[in-house]
Design an enzyme around this catalytic site. Structure first.
Site, short mmCIF file in Angstrom:
data_model
loop_
_atom_site.label_atom_id
_atom_site.label_comp_id
_atom_site.label_asym_id
_atom_site.label_seq_id
_atom_site.Cartn_x
_atom_site.Cartn_y
_atom_site.Cartn_z
N CYS A 122 0.57 -1.18 0.48
CA CYS A 122 -0.22 0.44 -0.16
C CYS A 122 0.47 1.07 0.20
CB CYS A 122 -0.53 -0.11 1.48
SG CYS A 122 -1.62 -1.86 1.34
N LEU A 178 -3.13 -1.97 -2.48
CA LEU A 178 -3.05 -2.74 -3.18
C LEU A 178 -3.18 -4.37 -2.48
CD1 LEU A 178 -2.15 -4.07 -5.98
CD2 LEU A 178 0.30 -4.53 -4.97
N ILE A 231 -3.03 -7.72 -1.33
CA ILE A 231 -3.29 -9.48 -1.13
C ILE A 231 -3.28 -10.08 -0.56
CG2 ILE A 231 -0.84 -9.98 -1.13
CD1 ILE A 231 -0.47 -7.89 -3.62
N GLY A 241 2.67 -2.97 3.59
CA GLY A 241 4.00 -4.00 3.88
C GLY A 241 3.59 -5.38 4.09
N ILE A 246 14.21 -10.58 -18.54
CA ILE A 246 14.44 -8.86 -19.44
C ILE A 246 15.65 -9.23 -20.36
CG2 ILE A 246 15.64 -7.11 -19.94
CD1 ILE A 246 13.45 -5.87 -18.37
N SER A 305 12.73 -11.78 -5.73
CA SER A 305 13.55 -11.04 -6.15
C SER A 305 14.19 -12.00 -5.09
CB SER A 305 13.75 -9.58 -7.29
OG SER A 305 13.96 -9.02 -4.80
#
Length: 626
Positions: free
Chosen positions: A2, A51, A53, A77, A288, A362
């Protein structure tokens, strides 16, 4: 995931600023496109962009209150151990109305106060208001994965996930001169500095307690940088790291929305994908590729990992033109100058990944914890020089006059040798700053006009004074504190949030970090090897081809752009004498010398400084000059 913002008004003048709460909250829309809410009383206002989750229902919306309506929370978070905390809190008599980690966090504070923070395994920036005591509690996670800035004057305290939220409240726009110089040296601005005077970044592992116009800042976590009895046995360290990192990855797979992982083809992200694939069938993975830069294209290695673990792999192959076209989206989202050019591919990767998933794992943090950078091997060689190092010093006059740039292997080697010799002759304290910098302080002092110069080195001193023994552990601890938080995590947070994507970092699990700093330096790096323990611990589960190649950090073709595609833009923004005179910040003669060097056969690292100037001028136009 958020965006949060808020205000604590100390007096009637401060309360007048409560009217800006809605506008400040709207500025964080990309961080939380799903739900937008605010709450305020006569003293405090809290804003939240969500957002969704975990527990995507309305029961997880914020600002959230407890059953008594005494406490209000906004939180950005994820708390990965929230279920075990919830079980403990339930046994203590608390009841819950949602399945969200936010509610668990709120009741953890009600039960334990600030002492809850060491119990949390996750990443967060949060604010909790106690209406009865009229006190505000603001905290940031151990490693600074989630950002939090604040501003205080005699009337109010403001806080927010981004500077643009604070600007909506009308904070004064006055350049922080120490931050300005630090930015041009490092290409980013580390905490607690921000580009605006009076605005601070709350340091990682710290919290604020606000009451009756007074603010107390406290540290609740310090990096365990070294130990008197480190782990020295390789096999023991391997087993412990395997268990700790797999548990960390597994904890970060909790989500009520689609989840995937970045897969660059390097060791770090490949380990994360290999471990996640044990628990997720056909994990979504994203890479990528660089069509115009085959030397930096690692998609072949990423595809080997994807094939080995049966992931649903997506490759986004970019040309230099694709990168160039992504400049506006990346640079314009930044509300503070930030000149790490690798933000461009991260921005595009985040944009493409968000079309498939809402959460991505990641490999960030591994280089800082386990010694993954060239400068770490250089540090070891500088501390204990051998024949080769002495020979490099003897030939210093040659390195000084030969052309240096990143444009060819030969000139890049000369550049590195020259940099090595210059760093070797410094004290350990000054050497650390030198290796962390892109532009020397003397050149930055020539660049900035007298009225914008500062004589204080307070921030720099606070960093380099932490070098005592000169051990690799001290260097890594400072890299986690400064480079990781201020550059790497800032980059990933900004570019992912610009695309409403949550990125989770298993290497920064507290148990993994504690284990990393309990290991002897020799398990991490030598003068010729990096990330020894990490590579050895997971050798059996990764394709052997990953171990038969060097580390290739991607270089955005800045120099080419500056001389061609962006030349007119630079002449308008960076090298424009009329603009520079009106602005009054930069020395016109030094700017002209920089332009001349940029077009010379010996550009050196000037492209980093030109990019920093370009990003600054874009930011100045967007945020400061209005």
């Amino acid at each position: 995931m958020c965006g949060i913002t808020g205000i604590y008004a100390f007096n009637p003048v401060g309360r007048m600023h409560l009217v800006h709460l809605e506008e400040a909250t709207k500025k964080l829309e990309k961080r939380g496109p799903d739900v937008h809410n605010t709450w305020f009383d006569e003293v405090v206002g809290l804003g939240h962009r969500r957002l969704s989750i975990i527990d995507t229902s309305s029961a997880g919306n914020q600002p959230m209150t407890d059953a008594s309506n005494r406490y209000q929370i906004v939180f950005n978070g994820e708390i990965y151990n929230f279920l075990s905390l919830k079980k403990e809190l339930t046994s203590l008599g608390h009841t819950f109305r949602s399945e969200s980690d936010t509610e668990v966090l709120l009741y953890a504070y009600i039960q334990w106060g600030a002492k809850m923070l060491p119990r949390l395994n996750g990443f967060f920036a949060l604010a909790i208001y106690d209406r009865d005591s009229r006190s505000l509690f603001v905290a940031r996670d151990r490693y600074g994965i989630k950002p939090l800035l604040y501003y205080k004057d005699e009337d109010k305290l403001l806080f927010g996930s981004e500077l643009k939220a604070l600007l909506a409240f009308g904070v004064p726009k006055k350049l922080n001169l120490e931050a300005l110089r630090t930015y041009f040296e490092l290409t980013y601005i580390p905490a607690p500095l921000s580009i605006l005077e009076g605005v601070q970044k709350l340091e990682a592992g710290h919290y604020l307690q606000v009451s009756d116009g007074a603010i107390q800042k406290q540290s609740y976590y310090k990096l365990p940088a070294g130990t008197s009895s480190p782990i020295t046995h390789l096999d023991k360290a391997k087993l412990q790291l395997q268990d700790a990192l797999e548990a960390a990855v597994n904890r970060r797979l909790v989500a009520d929305v689609p989840l995937g992982a970045f897969l660059s083809g390097g060791i770090d992200s490949s380990i994360i994908v290999a471990l996640a694939s044990k628990h997720v069938q056909q994990l979504e993975t994203f890479s990528i590729g660089f069509k115009d830069n085959s030397y930096f294209d690692e998609t072949h290695f990423a595809e080997l990992v994807a094939k080995k673990y049966g992931t649903n792999h997506h490759v986004f192959s970019l040309t230099n033109d694709d990168l160039l076209q992504g400049v506006d989206a990346a640079v314009d989202y930044l509300d503070e100058p930030f000149a790490d050019s690798s933000a461009l591919p991260v921005s595009i990767l985040s944009q493409q990944t968000r079309q498939h998933v809402t959460v991505a794992l990641s490999g960030d943090g591994a280089d800082e914890l386990f010694s993954g950078y060239n400068k770490h091997a250089a540090w070891i060689r500088m501390q204990s020089p051998g024949l080769q190092e002495h020979l490099a010093s003897t030939l210093a006059p040659f390195w000084k006059v030969l052309p240096k740039s990143r444009n060819s292997p030969l000139s890049d080697t000369v550049r590195k040798l020259d940099r090595f010799v210059r760093g070797k002759n410094l004290s350990p304290q000054e050497r650390y700053w030198f290796l962390a910098s892109f532009t020397p302080q003397k050149q930055v002092d020539r660049l900035i006009r007298q009225k914008y110069k500062t004589n204080t080195d307070a921030f720099k001193s606070s960093i380099i004074d932490q070098i005592q023994s000169g051990s690799l552990a001290e260097v890594l601890a400072l890299d986690v504190q400064m480079v990781l938080e201020g550059d790497m995590l800032r980059k990933v947070d900004s570019m992912s949030m610009a695309n409403s994507l949550e990125v989770r970092v298993p290497f920064l699990d507290p148990e993994v970090v504690a284990l990393a700093f309990s290991m002897d330096d020799s398990l991490k790096a030598t003068s010729s090897a990096r990330k020894i323990i990490l590579r050895e611990a997971f050798r059996e589960i990764l394709p052997k081809e990953l171990y038969q190649r060097g580390k290739h950090g991607f270089e955005v073709p800045l120099l080419q752009w500056f001389r061609k595609e962006l030349a007119k833009e630079l002449d308008r923004l960076v090298f424009n004498d009329e603009r520079l005179e009106a602005q009054g910040i930069f020395d016109i003669k030094e700017i002209a010398r920089i332009r001349q060097q940029m077009y010379s056969v010996d550009p050196g690292d000037v492209h980093s400084l030109v990019w920093a100037l370009y990003v600054f001028q874009r930011w100045y136009d967007r945020y400061f000059d209005h």
